[in-house]
Design a protein around this motif. Structure first.
Motif, PDB file in Angstrom:
ATOM      1  N   ILE A 184       0.810  -1.226   0.000  1.00 24.70           N
ATOM      2  CA  ILE A 184       0.000   0.000   0.000  1.00 24.70           C
ATOM      3  C   ILE A 184       0.846   1.281   0.000  1.00 24.70           C
ATOM      4  CG2 ILE A 184      -1.959  -1.131   1.116  1.00 24.70           C
ATOM      5  CD1 ILE A 184      -1.093   0.482   3.689  1.00 24.70           C
ATOM      6  N   THR A 185       2.162   1.150  -0.001  1.00 22.11           N
ATOM      7  CA  THR A 185       3.026   2.332   0.017  1.00 22.11           C
ATOM      8  C   THR A 185       2.953   3.049  -1.327  1.00 22.11           C
ATOM      9  OG1 THR A 185       4.518   1.333   1.611  1.00 22.11           O
ATOM     10  CG2 THR A 185       5.389   3.171   0.327  1.00 22.11           C
ATOM     11  N   PRO A 186       2.635   4.334  -1.295  1.00 16.07           N
ATOM     12  CA  PRO A 186       2.543   5.096  -2.553  1.00 16.07           C
ATOM     13  C   PRO A 186       3.919   5.374  -3.144  1.00 16.07           C
ATOM     14  CG  PRO A 186       2.189   6.548  -0.683  1.00 16.07           C
ATOM     15  CD  PRO A 186       2.308   5.152  -0.126  1.00 16.07           C
ATOM     16  N   PRO A 187       3.985   5.691  -4.426  1.00 15.76           N
ATOM     17  CA  PRO A 187       5.268   5.992  -5.057  1.00 15.76           C
ATOM     18  C   PRO A 187       5.774   7.402  -4.732  1.00 15.76           C
ATOM     19  CG  PRO A 187       3.517   6.160  -6.664  1.00 15.76           C
ATOM     20  CD  PRO A 187       2.897   5.659  -5.393  1.00 15.76           C
ATOM     21  N   THR A 188       4.940   8.187  -4.047  1.00 13.65           N
ATOM     22  CA  THR A 188       5.335   9.541  -3.659  1.00 13.65           C
ATOM     23  C   THR A 188       5.214   9.704  -2.150  1.00 13.65           C
ATOM     24  OG1 THR A 188       3.080  10.343  -4.017  1.00 13.65           O
ATOM     25  CG2 THR A 188       4.628  10.591  -5.856  1.00 13.65           C
ATOM     26  N   SER A 224       4.098  11.019   1.320  1.00 14.82           N
ATOM     27  CA  SER A 224       2.817  11.530   1.808  1.00 14.82           C
ATOM     28  C   SER A 224       2.895  13.006   2.177  1.00 14.82           C
ATOM     29  CB  SER A 224       2.383  10.755   3.061  1.00 14.82           C
ATOM     30  OG  SER A 224       2.163   9.411   2.794  1.00 14.82           O
ATOM     31  N   VAL A 225       4.072  13.477   2.573  1.00 12.69           N
ATOM     32  CA  VAL A 225       4.221  14.835   3.071  1.00 12.69           C
ATOM     33  C   VAL A 225       4.582  15.815   1.960  1.00 12.69           C
ATOM     34  CG1 VAL A 225       5.382  16.304   4.767  1.00 12.69           C
ATOM     35  CG2 VAL A 225       4.895  13.895   5.323  1.00 12.69           C
ATOM     36  N   CYS A 226       5.724  15.593   1.292  1.00 13.94           N
ATOM     37  CA  CYS A 226       6.178  16.535   0.251  1.00 13.94           C
ATOM     38  C   CYS A 226       5.638  16.191  -1.130  1.00 13.94           C
ATOM     39  CB  CYS A 226       7.698  16.616   0.229  1.00 13.94           C
ATOM     40  SG  CYS A 226       8.527  15.137  -0.426  1.00 13.94           S
ATOM     41  N   GLN A 227       5.106  15.012  -1.279  1.00  5.67           N
ATOM     42  CA  GLN A 227       4.502  14.519  -2.517  1.00  5.67           C
ATOM     43  C   GLN A 227       5.515  14.348  -3.665  1.00  5.67           C
ATOM     44  OE1 GLN A 227       1.189  17.421  -2.570  1.00  5.67           O
ATOM     45  NE2 GLN A 227      -0.113  15.650  -2.138  1.00  5.67           N
ATOM     46  N   GLU A 228       6.795  14.261  -3.322  1.00  5.99           N
ATOM     47  CA  GLU A 228       7.845  13.995  -4.308  1.00  5.99           C
ATOM     48  C   GLU A 228       8.009  12.485  -4.464  1.00  5.99           C
ATOM     49  OE1 GLU A 228       9.586  16.200  -6.184  1.00  5.99           O
ATOM     50  OE2 GLU A 228       8.298  17.761  -5.344  1.00  5.99           O
ATOM     51  N   PRO A 229       8.497  12.042  -5.636  1.00  7.43           N
ATOM     52  CA  PRO A 229       8.735  10.601  -5.811  1.00  7.43           C
ATOM     53  C   PRO A 229       9.698  10.073  -4.747  1.00  7.43           C
ATOM     54  CG  PRO A 229       8.923  11.753  -7.900  1.00  7.43           C
ATOM     55  CD  PRO A 229       8.811  12.809  -6.841  1.00  7.43           C
ATOM     56  N   MET A 230       9.462   8.834  -4.332  1.00  6.24           N
ATOM     57  CA  MET A 230      10.347   8.229  -3.328  1.00  6.24           C
ATOM     58  C   MET A 230      10.549   6.745  -3.617  1.00  6.24           C
ATOM     59  SD  MET A 230       8.148   7.790   0.129  1.00  6.24           S
ATOM     60  CE  MET A 230       6.719   6.725   0.170  1.00  6.24           C
ATOM     61  N   ASP A 231      11.592   6.212  -3.028  1.00  8.92           N
ATOM     62  CA  ASP A 231      11.890   4.793  -3.117  1.00  8.92           C
ATOM     63  C   ASP A 231      10.983   4.074  -2.113  1.00  8.92           C
ATOM     64  OD1 ASP A 231      12.901   2.231  -3.122  1.00  8.92           O
ATOM     65  OD2 ASP A 231      14.942   2.810  -2.593  1.00  8.92           O
ATOM     66  N   VAL A 232      10.051   3.311  -2.608  1.00 10.51           N
ATOM     67  CA  VAL A 232       9.066   2.627  -1.769  1.00 10.51           C
ATOM     68  C   VAL A 232       9.743   1.734  -0.733  1.00 10.51           C
ATOM     69  CG1 VAL A 232       7.178   0.944  -1.821  1.00 10.51           C
ATOM     70  CG2 VAL A 232       7.273   2.756  -3.525  1.00 10.51           C
ATOM     71  N   SER A 271      11.776  11.069   4.064  1.00  4.56           N
ATOM     72  CA  SER A 271      12.923  11.484   4.872  1.00  4.56           C
ATOM     73  C   SER A 271      12.479  11.905   6.271  1.00  4.56           C
ATOM     74  CB  SER A 271      13.628  12.663   4.209  1.00  4.56           C
ATOM     75  OG  SER A 271      12.777  13.801   4.220  1.00  4.56           O
ATOM     76  N   GLN A 272      13.452  12.023   7.142  1.00  4.41           N
ATOM     77  CA  GLN A 272      13.186  12.528   8.482  1.00  4.41           C
ATOM     78  C   GLN A 272      12.739  13.982   8.414  1.00  4.41           C
ATOM     79  OE1 GLN A 272      13.113  10.756  11.428  1.00  4.41           O
ATOM     80  NE2 GLN A 272      12.194  12.644  12.214  1.00  4.41           N
TER      81      GLN A 272
END
Length: 178
Positions: free
Chosen positions: A101-105, A107-115, A140-141
């Motif tokens: 269920i982890t999104p590709p972006t 949740s906070v900054c809405q930038e792409p992230m490594d799931v 990120s922290q």
């Protein structure tokens, strides 16, 4: 009459730009897709009597037009009435589900992230008219540090959940939920 058969919603719901209300009383929803946070005109979320829905995606905080929520208070994690415990996000039995269920972006900054490297945390925040338990998938922290503080009477800041976490006792002081 089909509501009791609804278990999940498609992630494509975030592209339904005209969607303003989602009314799913007595559904069997287990989670809502993070893409709901992409609906700029979304105003009303009613999932009352959907007792399998225990938490919401953090992305709901990005919808400034969302002013009305209605859910089953006793069904959600950390609610002020019965303090249902938040599941431990590090528990091995939850890892496969969380990855799915982890999104590709973020949740906070809405930038792409490594799931695979997402930082997952729980937080209780005011969304619409209710304090809801939200699941954050952060990149990120720094993004976790940018999350607002919960209202008084809820666990302070993002947390991992687990049975060892003692939630605030609402009976030990004056407490009125928003």
């Amino acid at each position: 009459e089909l509501r009791p058969q609804i278990v999940t919603l498609p992630p494509e719901i975030g592209a339904w730009s005209g969607l303003e209300e989602l009314i799913l009383f007595s559904s069997k929803l287990t989670y809502l897709p993070h893409t709901l946070g992409q609906l700029p005109g979304f105003k009303k979320l009613q999932v009352y009597s959907s007792y399998m829905l225990h938490w919401y995606p953090y992305e709901l905080v990005h919808i400034s037009s969302l002013h009305y929520t209605q859910h089953s208070t006793r069904a959600v994690y950390g609610n002020y009435k019965n303090r249902a415990p938040f599941p431990d996000l590090e528990a091995p039995e939850h890892q496969e589900y969380l990855r799915a269920i982890t999104p590709p972006t973020c949740s906070v900054c809405q930038e792409p992230m490594d799931v695979e490297h997402a930082i997952r945390r729980w937080i209780s925040l005011l969304v619409g008219r209710d304090v809801l338990p939200l699941l954050i998938h952060a990149c990120s922290q720094a993004c976790l540090d940018a999350v607002p503080d919960p209202p008084e009477g809820y666990l302070p800041g993002p947390h991992m959940g687990g049975a060892h976490i003692k939630q605030p006792d609402i009976h030990s002081r004056k407490f009125r939920p928003t």
